[in-house]
Design a protein around this motif. Structure first.
Motif, PDB file in Angstrom:
ATOM      1  N   PRO A  36      10.841 -43.349  24.135  1.00  0.00           N
ATOM      2  CA  PRO A  36      11.894 -43.763  25.262  1.00  0.00           C
ATOM      3  C   PRO A  36      12.310 -42.519  26.202  1.00  0.00           C
ATOM      4  O   PRO A  36      12.649 -42.563  27.350  1.00  0.00           O
ATOM      5  CB  PRO A  36      13.056 -44.346  24.669  1.00  0.00           C
ATOM      6  CG  PRO A  36      12.373 -44.956  23.137  1.00  0.00           C
ATOM      7  CD  PRO A  36      11.435 -44.041  22.906  1.00  0.00           C
ATOM      8  N   SER A  37      12.339 -41.306  25.342  1.00  0.00           N
ATOM      9  CA  SER A  37      12.863 -40.098  26.068  1.00  0.00           C
ATOM     10  C   SER A  37      12.213 -39.038  25.407  1.00  0.00           C
ATOM     11  O   SER A  37      11.418 -39.140  24.710  1.00  0.00           O
ATOM     12  CB  SER A  37      14.369 -40.096  26.248  1.00  0.00           C
ATOM     13  OG  SER A  37      15.074 -40.276  24.761  1.00  0.00           O
TER      14      SER A  37
ATOM     15  N   GLU B 143      18.543 -36.914  36.834  1.00  0.00           N
ATOM     16  CA  GLU B 143      18.305 -38.516  36.840  1.00  0.00           C
ATOM     17  C   GLU B 143      19.282 -38.662  35.479  1.00  0.00           C
ATOM     18  O   GLU B 143      18.609 -38.640  34.456  1.00  0.00           O
ATOM     19  CB  GLU B 143      16.940 -39.112  36.793  1.00  0.00           C
ATOM     20  CG  GLU B 143      17.064 -40.634  36.991  1.00  0.00           C
ATOM     21  CD  GLU B 143      17.467 -41.105  38.133  1.00  0.00           C
ATOM     22  OE1 GLU B 143      18.375 -42.033  38.159  1.00  0.00           O
ATOM     23  OE2 GLU B 143      17.133 -40.656  39.267  1.00  0.00           O
ATOM     24  N   THR B 144      20.370 -39.516  35.598  1.00  0.00           N
ATOM     25  CA  THR B 144      21.106 -39.741  34.430  1.00  0.00           C
ATOM     26  C   THR B 144      21.582 -41.089  34.256  1.00  0.00           C
ATOM     27  O   THR B 144      22.330 -41.560  33.651  1.00  0.00           O
ATOM     28  CB  THR B 144      22.329 -38.819  34.225  1.00  0.00           C
ATOM     29  OG1 THR B 144      23.266 -38.799  35.339  1.00  0.00           O
ATOM     30  CG2 THR B 144      21.983 -37.301  34.042  1.00  0.00           C
ATOM     31  N   ARG B 145      20.965 -41.627  35.227  1.00  0.00           N
ATOM     32  CA  ARG B 145      21.199 -43.237  34.928  1.00  0.00           C
ATOM     33  C   ARG B 145      20.242 -43.918  34.085  1.00  0.00           C
ATOM     34  O   ARG B 145      19.166 -43.647  33.821  1.00  0.00           O
ATOM     35  CB  ARG B 145      20.872 -44.089  36.301  1.00  0.00           C
ATOM     36  CG  ARG B 145      22.107 -43.782  37.363  1.00  0.00           C
ATOM     37  CD  ARG B 145      21.773 -44.374  38.711  1.00  0.00           C
ATOM     38  NE  ARG B 145      20.472 -44.150  39.047  1.00  0.00           N
ATOM     39  CZ  ARG B 145      19.503 -44.717  39.778  1.00  0.00           C
ATOM     40  NH1 ARG B 145      19.727 -46.058  40.208  1.00  0.00           N
ATOM     41  NH2 ARG B 145      18.246 -44.335  40.094  1.00  0.00           N
ATOM     42  N   ASP B 146      20.729 -45.106  33.347  1.00  0.00           N
ATOM     43  CA  ASP B 146      19.902 -45.855  32.376  1.00  0.00           C
ATOM     44  C   ASP B 146      19.202 -44.663  31.255  1.00  0.00           C
ATOM     45  O   ASP B 146      17.985 -44.751  31.091  1.00  0.00           O
ATOM     46  CB  ASP B 146      18.678 -46.367  33.170  1.00  0.00           C
ATOM     47  CG  ASP B 146      19.347 -47.417  34.203  1.00  0.00           C
ATOM     48  OD1 ASP B 146      20.378 -48.073  34.184  1.00  0.00           O
ATOM     49  OD2 ASP B 146      18.494 -47.462  35.316  1.00  0.00           O
ATOM     50  N   ILE B 147      19.925 -44.300  30.553  1.00  0.00           N
ATOM     51  CA  ILE B 147      19.621 -43.258  29.618  1.00  0.00           C
ATOM     52  C   ILE B 147      19.428 -43.885  28.340  1.00  0.00           C
ATOM     53  O   ILE B 147      20.326 -44.740  27.862  1.00  0.00           O
ATOM     54  CB  ILE B 147      20.478 -42.028  29.495  1.00  0.00           C
ATOM     55  CG1 ILE B 147      20.685 -41.065  30.591  1.00  0.00           C
ATOM     56  CG2 ILE B 147      20.105 -41.195  28.179  1.00  0.00           C
ATOM     57  CD1 ILE B 147      21.507 -40.052  30.465  1.00  0.00           C
ATOM     58  N   PRO B 148      18.116 -43.670  27.852  1.00  0.00           N
ATOM     59  CA  PRO B 148      17.814 -44.819  26.615  1.00  0.00           C
ATOM     60  C   PRO B 148      18.667 -44.278  25.495  1.00  0.00           C
ATOM     61  O   PRO B 148      19.174 -43.038  25.620  1.00  0.00           O
ATOM     62  CB  PRO B 148      16.194 -44.539  26.400  1.00  0.00           C
ATOM     63  CG  PRO B 148      15.639 -43.817  27.527  1.00  0.00           C
ATOM     64  CD  PRO B 148      16.897 -43.165  28.275  1.00  0.00           C
TER      65      PRO B 148
END
Length: 333
Positions: free
Chosen positions: A284-285, A311-316
């Motif tokens: 996932p990351s 990009e820090t939106r929708d961080i798993p």
């Protein structure tokens, strides 16, 4: 055990009750294939039992914990931004401060061969601890901040800022055995030693890994090499995206090793024959830490967002995956 969804890995499951911020370090016990330590930015050290997927112990510090290691089956050493070196007794649930650094402690390694624990900090010091002594038995200045460290039998290999690598003998710390410069052009991220103690593997922030040998003789040094990995070419633009290689772990039986990158991939390499054995599916990351179990049957994989993009939106969510590895994936062909 909850198996991962998807058909890619029936031999893999996710650990329950893991840290909620970057998992910086994973370590199995020296003789345990089931007990796994994790240290994280949520200020916790956790002891997981991977055989039953349970959280055995969790204790916290006042600041992020960057590394921990087993001294033996019931004592854990840890350090981080609190700057204190702590020993936690798992049986008694008690914590003792044995000493400190004057900067965050980045690395904690146990050396069963010389019955010592070694810590390395951003204060540019490596400290040696005898568990029977009340304080450090030695403090040794390094050229710069300690970023990574690996125990190799009775030696310790230290990677610092400024791309420097130092090899120390834990039995005689009066002087540095070898001073080297990384053969990679950019900042060192991780160093791990071959189980056969002949050398080490070093990774950098620019998608490269170097295989180095400890024997300084010219004929052995001629065998060292470096290779590119954890890179991804965009088919439409043709631009190659290069990712840091954050984590390395060796298979104890085969001298092969796994690398984990900020591309979210784990690769297994045969360092002696210079080839990649396999690549797992995308996680996932970023892969922040890796650790093979002592018998080489499991690979623990930490997947954490490392704030390397804006990009820090929708961080798993942070995750630890336990993969049962096969000979086909880890044995030299």
């Amino acid at each position: 055990m909850t198996l991962m969804s998807g058909t890619e890995s029936p031999n893999e499951f996710k650990l329950d009750s893991v840290a909620t911020d970057c998992i910086q370090s994973l370590k199995f016990g020296n003789h345990s294939n089931h007990l796994l330590l994790s240290s994280s930015w949520d200020c916790s050290v956790r002891l997981h039992d991977i055989s039953s997927n349970t959280l055995r112990v969790k204790y916290t510090q006042s600041a992020p914990v960057l590394d921990s290691a087993f001294q033996d089956s019931h004592r854990v050493w840890s350090g981080g931004f609190e700057q204190n070196v702590k020993v936690y007794d798992l049986n008694a649930s008690t914590e003792t401060i044995v000493g400190s650094h004057v900067g965050p402690i980045r690395c904690v390694e146990s050396s069963p061969e010389v019955n010592a624990v070694v810590t390395g900090g951003w204060d540019a010091y490596v400290k040696l601890w005898d568990p029977r002594a009340p304080s450090a038995i030695g403090a040794y200045q390094q050229p710069d901040k300690v970023y990574t460290m690996a125990v190799c039998g009775d030696k310790v290999v230290v990677g610092t800022a400024g791309r420097r690598v130092l090899v120390w003998d834990l039995r005689n710390m009066a002087y540095v055995q070898q001073r080297r410069e990384s053969s990679l052009k950019y900042q060192t991220r991780c160093i791990r030693c071959f189980p056969n103690k002949q050398g080490y593997v070093l990774s950098s922030i620019e998608g490269r890994v170097a295989v180095e040998y400890l024997d300084p003789s010219p004929e052995v040094q001629r065998k060292k090499y470096a290779f590119k990995c954890h890179r991804n070419k965009d088919n439409t633009s043709g631009i190659e995206v290069i990712y840091p290689v954050n984590a390395i772990s060796f298979h104890s039986g085969y001298n092969t090793f796994a690398t984990g990158g900020s591309d979210g991939y784990v690769n297994i390499w045969d360092g002696f024959n210079k080839k990649r054995l396999c690549q797992f599916h995308k996680y996932p990351s970023s892969i922040s830490s890796l650790c093979f179990s002592p018998d080489g049957t499991y690979l623990a994989i930490a997947s954490s967002f490392l704030y390397e993009t804006e990009e820090t939106r929708d961080i798993p969510p942070d995750a630890i995956f336990i993969r049962r590895v096969t000979d086909q994936e880890t044995k030299p062909k």
